[in-house]
Design a protein around this motif. Structure first.
Motif, PDB file in Angstrom:
ATOM      1  N   SER A  58     -22.552  33.913  -7.245  1.00 13.26           N
ATOM      2  CA  SER A  58     -22.106  32.515  -7.314  1.00 13.26           C
ATOM      3  C   SER A  58     -21.186  32.290  -8.511  1.00 13.26           C
ATOM      4  CB  SER A  58     -23.299  31.558  -7.354  1.00 13.26           C
ATOM      5  OG  SER A  58     -24.018  31.710  -8.553  1.00 13.26           O
ATOM      6  N   LEU A  59     -21.375  33.043  -9.588  1.00 12.20           N
ATOM      7  CA  LEU A  59     -20.482  32.935 -10.742  1.00 12.20           C
ATOM      8  C   LEU A  59     -19.122  33.562 -10.436  1.00 12.20           C
ATOM      9  CD1 LEU A  59     -22.920  33.846 -13.665  1.00 12.20           C
ATOM     10  CD2 LEU A  59     -22.214  31.563 -12.895  1.00 12.20           C
ATOM     11  N   VAL A  60     -19.137  34.692  -9.744  1.00 10.54           N
ATOM     12  CA  VAL A  60     -17.901  35.416  -9.434  1.00 10.54           C
ATOM     13  C   VAL A  60     -17.038  34.641  -8.452  1.00 10.54           C
ATOM     14  CG1 VAL A  60     -16.974  37.552  -8.444  1.00 10.54           C
ATOM     15  CG2 VAL A  60     -18.977  37.637  -9.930  1.00 10.54           C
ATOM     16  N   THR A  61     -17.671  33.971  -7.498  1.00 13.17           N
ATOM     17  CA  THR A  61     -16.930  33.270  -6.437  1.00 13.17           C
ATOM     18  C   THR A  61     -16.808  31.777  -6.673  1.00 13.17           C
ATOM     19  OG1 THR A  61     -18.939  33.020  -5.107  1.00 13.17           O
ATOM     20  CG2 THR A  61     -17.584  34.994  -4.714  1.00 13.17           C
ATOM     21  N   SER A  62     -17.162  31.289  -7.857  1.00 15.05           N
ATOM     22  CA  SER A  62     -17.111  29.844  -8.132  1.00 15.05           C
ATOM     23  C   SER A  62     -15.691  29.286  -8.006  1.00 15.05           C
ATOM     24  CB  SER A  62     -17.688  29.541  -9.514  1.00 15.05           C
ATOM     25  OG  SER A  62     -16.907  30.136 -10.526  1.00 15.05           O
ATOM     26  N   TRP A  63     -14.674  30.110  -8.191  1.00 17.92           N
ATOM     27  CA  TRP A  63     -13.286  29.646  -8.087  1.00 17.92           C
ATOM     28  C   TRP A  63     -12.964  29.138  -6.686  1.00 17.92           C
ATOM     29  CZ3 TRP A  63      -9.703  31.903  -4.828  1.00 17.92           C
ATOM     30  CH2 TRP A  63     -10.007  33.159  -4.321  1.00 17.92           C
ATOM     31  N   LEU A  64     -13.701  29.613  -5.677  1.00 17.12           N
ATOM     32  CA  LEU A  64     -13.457  29.169  -4.300  1.00 17.12           C
ATOM     33  C   LEU A  64     -13.719  27.673  -4.129  1.00 17.12           C
ATOM     34  CD1 LEU A  64     -15.064  32.168  -2.430  1.00 17.12           C
ATOM     35  CD2 LEU A  64     -12.645  31.532  -2.380  1.00 17.12           C
ATOM     36  N   SER A  65     -14.651  27.136  -4.914  1.00 11.87           N
ATOM     37  CA  SER A  65     -14.976  25.710  -4.825  1.00 11.87           C
ATOM     38  C   SER A  65     -14.267  24.902  -5.908  1.00 11.87           C
ATOM     39  CB  SER A  65     -16.489  25.503  -4.915  1.00 11.87           C
ATOM     40  OG  SER A  65     -16.985  26.001  -6.134  1.00 11.87           O
ATOM     41  N   GLY A  66     -13.345  25.528  -6.633  1.00 15.83           N
ATOM     42  CA  GLY A  66     -12.565  24.828  -7.638  1.00 15.83           C
ATOM     43  C   GLY A  66     -13.316  24.605  -8.946  1.00 15.83           C
ATOM     44  N   LYS A  67     -14.338  25.401  -9.212  1.00 19.33           N
ATOM     45  CA  LYS A  67     -15.138  25.230 -10.416  1.00 19.33           C
ATOM     46  C   LYS A  67     -14.971  26.425 -11.346  1.00 19.33           C
ATOM     47  CE  LYS A  67     -18.687  22.652  -7.984  1.00 19.33           C
ATOM     48  NZ  LYS A  67     -20.059  22.628  -7.526  1.00 19.33           N
ATOM     49  N   TYR A  68     -15.078  26.156 -12.644  1.00 17.69           N
ATOM     50  CA  TYR A  68     -15.152  27.209 -13.648  1.00 17.69           C
ATOM     51  C   TYR A  68     -16.600  27.256 -14.106  1.00 17.69           C
ATOM     52  CZ  TYR A  68     -10.082  27.082 -13.901  1.00 17.69           C
ATOM     53  OH  TYR A  68      -8.757  27.137 -13.598  1.00 17.69           O
ATOM     54  N   VAL A  69     -17.224  28.405 -14.025  1.00 17.29           N
ATOM     55  CA  VAL A  69     -18.612  28.551 -14.430  1.00 17.29           C
ATOM     56  C   VAL A  69     -18.681  29.563 -15.553  1.00 17.29           C
ATOM     57  CG1 VAL A  69     -20.930  29.182 -13.686  1.00 17.29           C
ATOM     58  CG2 VAL A  69     -19.406  28.005 -12.101  1.00 17.29           C
ATOM     59  N   PHE A  70     -19.263  29.152 -16.674  1.00 16.56           N
ATOM     60  CA  PHE A  70     -19.428  30.039 -17.831  1.00 16.56           C
ATOM     61  C   PHE A  70     -20.916  30.217 -18.076  1.00 16.56           C
ATOM     62  CE2 PHE A  70     -15.440  27.772 -18.363  1.00 16.56           C
ATOM     63  CZ  PHE A  70     -14.558  28.821 -18.569  1.00 16.56           C
ATOM     64  N   ASP A  71     -21.369  31.445 -18.174  1.00 16.17           N
ATOM     65  CA  ASP A  71     -22.758  31.741 -18.432  1.00 16.17           C
ATOM     66  C   ASP A  71     -22.840  32.635 -19.660  1.00 16.17           C
ATOM     67  OD1 ASP A  71     -25.533  31.928 -18.120  1.00 16.17           O
ATOM     68  OD2 ASP A  71     -25.371  33.652 -16.770  1.00 16.17           O
ATOM     69  N   LYS A  72     -23.359  32.084 -20.762  1.00 16.21           N
ATOM     70  CA  LYS A  72     -23.471  32.812 -22.027  1.00 16.21           C
ATOM     71  C   LYS A  72     -22.116  33.334 -22.500  1.00 16.21           C
ATOM     72  CE  LYS A  72     -28.167  34.049 -20.928  1.00 16.21           C
ATOM     73  NZ  LYS A  72     -28.841  34.897 -19.989  1.00 16.21           N
ATOM     74  N   GLU A  73     -21.086  32.523 -22.328  1.00 13.95           N
ATOM     75  CA  GLU A  73     -19.731  32.872 -22.759  1.00 13.95           C
ATOM     76  C   GLU A  73     -19.273  31.897 -23.832  1.00 13.95           C
ATOM     77  OE1 GLU A  73     -17.849  35.404 -21.717  1.00 13.95           O
ATOM     78  OE2 GLU A  73     -19.271  36.090 -20.210  1.00 13.95           O
ATOM     79  N   ARG A  74     -18.602  32.391 -24.845  1.00 10.53           N
ATOM     80  CA  ARG A  74     -18.028  31.517 -25.874  1.00 10.53           C
ATOM     81  C   ARG A  74     -16.816  30.813 -25.283  1.00 10.53           C
ATOM     82  NH1 ARG A  74     -19.580  32.313 -31.059  1.00 10.53           N
ATOM     83  NH2 ARG A  74     -17.527  31.687 -31.798  1.00 10.53           N
ATOM     84  N   LEU A  75     -16.664  29.531 -25.512  1.00  7.74           N
ATOM     85  CA  LEU A  75     -15.595  28.760 -24.891  1.00  7.74           C
ATOM     86  C   LEU A  75     -14.204  29.173 -25.359  1.00  7.74           C
ATOM     87  CD1 LEU A  75     -17.100  25.186 -24.635  1.00  7.74           C
ATOM     88  CD2 LEU A  75     -16.748  26.865 -22.843  1.00  7.74           C
ATOM     89  N   GLU A  76     -14.067  29.691 -26.583  1.00  5.31           N
ATOM     90  CA  GLU A  76     -12.741  30.106 -26.999  1.00  5.31           C
ATOM     91  C   GLU A  76     -12.316  31.362 -26.283  1.00  5.31           C
ATOM     92  OE1 GLU A  76     -15.237  29.868 -29.369  1.00  5.31           O
ATOM     93  OE2 GLU A  76     -15.463  31.841 -30.196  1.00  5.31           O
TER      94      GLU A  76
END
Length: 179
Positions: free
Chosen positions: A161-179
């Motif tokens: 679901s994280l890998v394919t989140s772009w299909l629904s127009g979403k950016y999903v970050f899991d334990k990632e630094r925003l910069e």
């Protein structure tokens, strides 16, 4: 529907849902076609065999001449999500600069952007065989991702679901630094 190109035997149309459809009277392509997606764009392409490909921003898909003859081969630069129509007599292959993905099942994502060091193939459903240019080969199970490591391959479990989140127009970050 809007006809983008066509010569009577082969037609490229875009419908009201922004799905680009390739239609052909012949059983295989006589010449290659490329679809280039601009920065900020996302498109869905439906090939003549019913295979659907969603292409992410800054991606390019080439449908290789001879598609549908003995195999269904496409070349990808960028990112694409594939739902492949089953045809055991005519395998489907996604070719990138660093690896090939041979489809044994139906739903998978490939990320092969030129500015990234690794290429990633993630299986959502079915089965695929991933082969590196060095010759390493792995069959993936759903929820697994193959990634290039130098000239070899590594396999890891991922949340699709994280890998394919772009299909629904979403950016999903899991334990990632925003910069």
């Amino acid at each position: 529907d809007t006809l983008l190109a066509g010569d009577g035997q082969e037609r490229v149309r875009v419908d009201s849902n922004r799905v680009v459809r390739y239609e052909a009277d012949a059983s295989y392509l006589k010449e290659s076609y490329k679809l280039t997606i601009p920065c900020g764009g996302e498109y869905c392409l439906e090939l003549a065999d019913g295979t659907k490909v969603w292409l992410n921003s800054m991606s390019e898909l080439e449908v290789v001449a001879g598609y549908g003859n003995s195999e269904r081969r496409v070349r990808l630069a960028g990112e694409g999500y594939f739902e492949v129509s089953r045809d055991e007599a005519c395998p489907f292959v996604v070719e990138t600069g660093q690896l090939d993905v041979r489809v044994l099942g139906t739903k998978f994502n490939v990320a092969a952007y030129g500015d990234e060091e690794e290429v990633r193939a993630t299986l959502v459903d079915g089965a695929v065989r991933v082969t590196s240019r060095k010759g390493d080969s792995r069959v993936l199970a759903p929820g697994q991702q193959a990634l290039t490591m130098g000239e070899g391959l590594a396999v890891r479990d991922v949340d699709v679901s994280l890998v394919t989140s772009w299909l629904s127009g979403k950016y999903v970050f899991d334990k990632e630094r925003l910069e």
